[in-house]
Design a protein around this motif. Structure first.
Motif, mmCIF file in Angstrom:
data_model
loop_
_atom_site.group_PDB
_atom_site.id
_atom_site.type_symbol
_atom_site.label_atom_id
_atom_site.label_comp_id
_atom_site.label_asym_id
_atom_site.label_seq_id
_atom_site.Cartn_x
_atom_site.Cartn_y
_atom_site.Cartn_z
ATOM 1 N N GLU A 118 -13.857 -3.314 -6.728
ATOM 2 C CA GLU A 118 -14.642 -3.363 -7.816
ATOM 3 C C GLU A 118 -13.641 -5.004 -8.331
ATOM 4 O O GLU A 118 -14.341 -6.060 -7.502
ATOM 5 C CB GLU A 118 -15.661 -3.681 -8.801
ATOM 6 C CG GLU A 118 -16.094 -4.873 -9.804
ATOM 7 C CD GLU A 118 -17.816 -5.414 -8.783
ATOM 8 O OE1 GLU A 118 -17.679 -6.186 -9.110
ATOM 9 O OE2 GLU A 118 -17.986 -3.926 -8.011
ATOM 10 N N LYS A 119 -12.342 -5.163 -7.879
ATOM 11 C CA LYS A 119 -11.583 -5.526 -8.941
ATOM 12 C C LYS A 119 -10.891 -6.244 -7.568
ATOM 13 O O LYS A 119 -11.225 -7.496 -7.734
ATOM 14 C CB LYS A 119 -10.976 -5.177 -9.869
ATOM 15 C CG LYS A 119 -10.734 -4.542 -11.094
ATOM 16 C CD LYS A 119 -10.105 -4.776 -11.707
ATOM 17 C CE LYS A 119 -10.428 -4.675 -12.641
ATOM 18 N NZ LYS A 119 -9.345 -3.792 -13.684
ATOM 19 N N LEU A 120 -11.202 -5.562 -6.389
ATOM 20 C CA LEU A 120 -10.678 -6.217 -4.769
ATOM 21 C C LEU A 120 -12.045 -7.045 -4.766
ATOM 22 O O LEU A 120 -11.446 -8.075 -3.980
ATOM 23 C CB LEU A 120 -10.414 -4.981 -4.369
ATOM 24 C CG LEU A 120 -9.584 -4.184 -4.344
ATOM 25 C CD1 LEU A 120 -9.237 -3.215 -2.908
ATOM 26 C CD2 LEU A 120 -7.889 -5.107 -3.989
ATOM 27 N N VAL A 159 -0.814 -5.323 -8.246
ATOM 28 C CA VAL A 159 -1.033 -6.647 -7.725
ATOM 29 C C VAL A 159 -1.253 -6.948 -6.286
ATOM 30 O O VAL A 159 -1.753 -7.381 -5.494
ATOM 31 C CB VAL A 159 -0.855 -8.077 -8.269
ATOM 32 C CG1 VAL A 159 -1.170 -8.510 -10.198
ATOM 33 C CG2 VAL A 159 0.942 -8.291 -7.991
ATOM 34 N N GLY A 160 -0.241 -6.103 -5.466
ATOM 35 C CA GLY A 160 0.151 -5.741 -4.688
ATOM 36 C C GLY A 160 -1.243 -5.134 -3.293
ATOM 37 O O GLY A 160 -1.314 -6.184 -2.626
ATOM 38 N N ILE A 161 -2.048 -4.571 -3.791
ATOM 39 C CA ILE A 161 -2.977 -4.574 -3.217
ATOM 40 C C ILE A 161 -4.346 -4.916 -3.606
ATOM 41 O O ILE A 161 -5.015 -5.105 -2.291
ATOM 42 C CB ILE A 161 -3.734 -2.899 -4.459
ATOM 43 C CG1 ILE A 161 -4.790 -2.377 -3.546
ATOM 44 C CG2 ILE A 161 -4.559 -3.120 -5.278
ATOM 45 C CD1 ILE A 161 -5.582 -0.963 -3.216
ATOM 46 N N GLN A 162 -4.438 -5.863 -4.507
ATOM 47 C CA GLN A 162 -4.838 -7.147 -4.177
ATOM 48 C C GLN A 162 -5.123 -7.913 -3.338
ATOM 49 O O GLN A 162 -5.747 -9.126 -2.359
ATOM 50 C CB GLN A 162 -5.062 -7.777 -5.411
ATOM 51 C CG GLN A 162 -5.932 -8.618 -5.813
ATOM 52 C CD GLN A 162 -6.438 -9.107 -7.445
ATOM 53 O OE1 GLN A 162 -5.049 -9.576 -8.401
ATOM 54 N NE2 GLN A 162 -7.361 -9.324 -8.088
ATOM 55 N N ILE A 196 1.687 -1.451 -0.399
ATOM 56 C CA ILE A 196 -0.326 0.044 -0.002
ATOM 57 C C ILE A 196 0.829 1.256 -0.474
ATOM 58 O O ILE A 196 0.406 2.084 -0.861
ATOM 59 C CB ILE A 196 -0.850 0.203 1.384
ATOM 60 C CG1 ILE A 196 -1.855 -1.540 1.254
ATOM 61 C CG2 ILE A 196 -2.646 1.006 1.723
ATOM 62 C CD1 ILE A 196 -3.610 -0.893 0.224
ATOM 63 N N VAL A 197 1.947 0.988 0.854
ATOM 64 C CA VAL A 197 3.180 1.963 1.030
ATOM 65 C C VAL A 197 3.472 2.893 -0.299
ATOM 66 O O VAL A 197 3.510 4.119 -0.914
ATOM 67 C CB VAL A 197 4.020 2.293 2.025
ATOM 68 C CG1 VAL A 197 4.728 3.500 1.908
ATOM 69 C CG2 VAL A 197 3.568 2.354 3.333
ATOM 70 N N SER A 244 -10.838 -11.895 -10.211
ATOM 71 C CA SER A 244 -10.452 -11.426 -11.508
ATOM 72 C C SER A 244 -8.753 -10.344 -10.956
ATOM 73 O O SER A 244 -8.283 -10.817 -9.628
ATOM 74 C CB SER A 244 -11.287 -9.370 -11.099
ATOM 75 O OG SER A 244 -10.664 -9.138 -10.149
ATOM 76 N N GLU A 245 -7.863 -10.179 -11.639
ATOM 77 C CA GLU A 245 -6.688 -10.133 -11.061
ATOM 78 C C GLU A 245 -6.579 -8.243 -11.426
ATOM 79 O O GLU A 245 -6.916 -7.386 -12.876
ATOM 80 C CB GLU A 245 -5.856 -11.184 -12.069
ATOM 81 C CG GLU A 245 -5.084 -11.405 -11.139
ATOM 82 C CD GLU A 245 -3.907 -12.838 -11.556
ATOM 83 O OE1 GLU A 245 -2.707 -11.532 -12.056
ATOM 84 O OE2 GLU A 245 -3.687 -13.334 -11.339
ATOM 85 N N ILE A 246 -5.749 -7.260 -11.124
ATOM 86 C CA ILE A 246 -5.601 -5.715 -11.221
ATOM 87 C C ILE A 246 -4.190 -6.084 -11.622
ATOM 88 O O ILE A 246 -3.302 -5.868 -11.236
ATOM 89 C CB ILE A 246 -5.465 -5.391 -9.758
ATOM 90 C CG1 ILE A 246 -7.223 -4.317 -9.359
ATOM 91 C CG2 ILE A 246 -5.385 -3.291 -10.432
ATOM 92 C CD1 ILE A 246 -6.880 -4.306 -7.705
ATOM 93 N N GLY A 247 -3.822 -5.758 -13.146
ATOM 94 C CA GLY A 247 -2.922 -5.465 -13.755
ATOM 95 C C GLY A 247 -2.402 -4.114 -13.636
ATOM 96 O O GLY A 247 -2.747 -3.198 -13.924
#
Length: 114
Positions: free
Chosen positions: A57-59, A76-79, A6-7, A64-67
């Motif tokens: 929404e993706k989380l 993808v870190g936040i996911q 997140i940081v 799903s994957e946040i690319g």
């Protein structure tokens, strides 16, 4: 380890994208009404409502994957953080994003006590 991505996102997508020389990152952790509340806030580029909604929404969609090539630019870190916290704390975990263009972003993670 859960807040490091997140940081990193705040630095990469918020502060580095800002032209303001007074860049600032504020990390807080406190107990509020028996819950641990962790906040990562930057005064960087910020995101519009559509970008925030897309990330949330993706989380919440486990398939799903946040690319890194998505419109939001989020990796993808936040996911991974979101999923790890859900596995550990289930319904006790709450996640929110407050952001607006030009005014930065705040990620808030709240873990309710047992």
């Amino acid at each position: 380890m859960s807040i490091q991505p997140i940081v990193e996102n705040a630095c990469k997508h918020g502060l580095q994208a800002s032209i303001d020389e007074r860049r600032k990152l504020v990390l807080t952790a406190k107990i509020d009404s028996g819950a641990l509340v962790i906040s990562v806030k930057d005064n960087g580029a910020g995101m519009d409502k559509k970008q925030v909604e897309e990330i949330l929404e993706k989380l919440k969609n486990p398939n799903s994957e946040i690319g890194s090539d998505s419109e939001t630019g989020s990796g993808v870190g936040i996911q991974n953080v979101y999923r790890r916290m859900l596995m550990s704390y289930d319904k006790r975990f709450h996640f929110s994003i407050n952001s607006s263009p030009g005014h930065g972003t705040e990620i808030i993670m709240r873990i309710e006590g047992e």
